[in-house]
Design a protein around this motif. Sequence first.
Motif, short mmCIF file in Angstrom:
data_model
loop_
_atom_site.label_atom_id
_atom_site.label_comp_id
_atom_site.label_asym_id
_atom_site.label_seq_id
_atom_site.Cartn_x
_atom_site.Cartn_y
_atom_site.Cartn_z
N SER A 1 0.77 -1.18 0.11
CA SER A 1 -0.02 0.01 0.00
C SER A 1 0.94 1.06 -0.04
CB SER A 1 -0.98 0.11 1.23
OG SER A 1 -0.22 -0.18 2.42
N LEU A 2 2.21 1.31 0.71
CA LEU A 2 2.94 2.37 0.59
C LEU A 2 3.34 2.58 -0.91
CD1 LEU A 2 5.32 1.84 3.73
CD2 LEU A 2 3.60 3.69 3.28
N ALA A 3 3.88 1.36 -1.48
CA ALA A 3 4.08 1.52 -2.92
C ALA A 3 3.19 1.94 -3.93
CB ALA A 3 4.73 0.15 -3.44
N ILE A 4 1.89 1.47 -3.66
CA ILE A 4 0.93 2.20 -4.52
C ILE A 4 0.64 3.38 -4.02
CG2 ILE A 4 -1.82 2.08 -4.99
CD1 ILE A 4 -1.77 -0.89 -4.44
N GLY A 5 0.41 3.97 -2.84
CA GLY A 5 0.27 5.34 -2.56
C GLY A 5 1.33 6.19 -3.11
N ILE A 6 2.77 5.96 -3.11
CA ILE A 6 3.54 6.80 -3.69
C ILE A 6 3.40 6.94 -5.30
CG2 ILE A 6 6.19 7.19 -4.27
CD1 ILE A 6 6.93 5.69 -1.61
N VAL A 7 3.28 5.84 -5.90
CA VAL A 7 2.91 6.07 -7.47
C VAL A 7 1.89 6.98 -7.56
CG1 VAL A 7 2.67 4.92 -9.51
CG2 VAL A 7 4.36 3.92 -7.80
N LEU A 8 0.60 6.43 -7.11
CA LEU A 8 -0.57 7.10 -7.33
C LEU A 8 -0.62 8.43 -6.86
CD1 LEU A 8 -3.10 4.18 -7.59
CD2 LEU A 8 -1.75 5.29 -9.25
N GLY A 9 -0.09 8.48 -5.58
CA GLY A 9 -0.31 9.88 -5.00
C GLY A 9 0.56 10.78 -5.86
N ALA A 10 1.69 10.62 -6.28
CA ALA A 10 2.70 11.46 -7.45
C ALA A 10 1.65 11.78 -8.54
CB ALA A 10 3.75 10.56 -7.51
N ALA A 11 1.00 10.74 -9.25
CA ALA A 11 0.04 10.86 -10.24
C ALA A 11 -0.94 11.99 -9.98
CB ALA A 11 -0.37 9.73 -10.96
N ARG A 12 -1.52 11.80 -8.83
CA ARG A 12 -2.66 12.68 -8.30
C ARG A 12 -2.07 14.24 -8.14
NH1 ARG A 12 -7.15 13.36 -8.41
NH2 ARG A 12 -7.85 13.51 -6.35
N ALA A 13 -0.91 14.17 -7.59
CA ALA A 13 -0.18 15.60 -7.18
C ALA A 13 0.20 16.15 -8.41
CB ALA A 13 0.70 15.45 -6.13
N HIS A 14 0.69 15.68 -9.27
CA HIS A 14 0.93 16.24 -10.57
C HIS A 14 0.25 16.20 -11.81
CE1 HIS A 14 4.87 15.42 -8.17
NE2 HIS A 14 5.34 16.52 -8.73
#
Lengths: 226, 223
Positions: free
Chosen positions: A36-49
């Motif tokens: 969930s940390l891995a998903i969070g970092i990848v998709l969180g980055a996609a959301r933020a950018h």
Amino acid sequence: MLAANFDWQFIWDHLPDFWEGLKQTLKVAAIGIAGSLAIGIVLGAARAHRVPVVSWLAATYVEVIRNTPILVQIFFIAGALPHFPGHPIRLEPFTIAWLAVVVWGGAYNTENFRAGFEAVPYRYREAGLALGFGRLGTFFNVTLPIGARIALPSTINTNASVLKNTSLLTAIGFAELTNTAYSLESESFKAAEVYFALGVTYLIVVWTLSGLTRVVERRLALPEAR
Amino acid sequence: MPDWVDPVAHYMLHEGLKNTIRIAVFAVAGSTLIGVLLGTLMTIRFLPLQSLLRLYVEVWRGLPIIVTIFLVYYAFPTTPYVHYRFGAFTGAAIGLTLWGSAQVAEATRGAVQSIPREQHEAAAALGFGWVGRHLFVILPQALRRLLPPLVSLIANIIQNTTIASLIGVTELLATGQRSIERLQFEAGANSHAFAIYTALLAVFFCISFPLTRLARFLERRLV
């Protein structure tokens, strides 16, 4: 001393059973937290950018998972996917177990990391670009090290929740800690002893996890937040 | 729409959803009352009381809700000195209330402590005692901060009522699963599991999504 008819010996005799269940719980929780940390970092980055398409899909994923009960999600993976029209998907119990908590925790962590990455001041990123980093380079060298550390405190709650949610896997008969206790109770009828021991075990594990992550958080905290 | 849909939908909404909402109403009301009370008491600087309340909050927040519900429903009847047997409905509502009240208590503590000290002093100067001061001056102001977490709590409790199905309460999830079993029994291999589980996800989403949106909106507006 609780009372004379509280069977401490029973708990003592069945510690090995609890340990077997706890091992499964910890295994699934470890995969759940890491995934969930891995998903969070990848998709969180996609959301933020605001990466086109990916960001929109990630937002849908987050809203669907956060607005439906995880127990129904578990049953969906275990009970509905094998009846997927035209293409049945049958998974191993262990796969269902870790998949359910990874998908659930990933949605919460996507939000945590999105907030963290968005909190990185834009001028930091401008500075990264001005130094000649590409967009990816700026992300890995500027946004990630700062934003992930801003997101860290809120991921702690999610980690603990991932661990606690593994207990719901008992509903599909996965032999983790709660399920072990449940079977032990149904063959011995010592409900008070079994569930008392179960509760204490969870508190020890959850409190230890929270304590450990808080230490990690303090070690990794941004200098100005220390 | 195929023939099977109508009776199943009727059963799930009139029996299942009704029970889901019933449990949620009790649990939300109980959590709010107990949580606000305990959270306010947590701001009193008296160590034994503080540690007792801290223990309450950490225990019920630390335990998975399913374990709390199993404790109340299965363990209490055989626990020395307790020996009390709750019905499945009550047991689930109590378990959810224990968890929810701990969440509310923690939020209330933060909200009450965010009110400036001058407000306490002004209220005291006007002759309010501790109870009147908190009831009429501090808590109404703390409510602004408390409202967003309370709305998310409603969404969370509605989602978590599904755990009641594991001790035999016929709430929404349980009625869906019974329908799947009955249809499978009647129609043989032709399973409607996929359709019914998808419908369950959709119903919960339709209830929960407006609530989480409202919580986010309130958070932006009030804080």
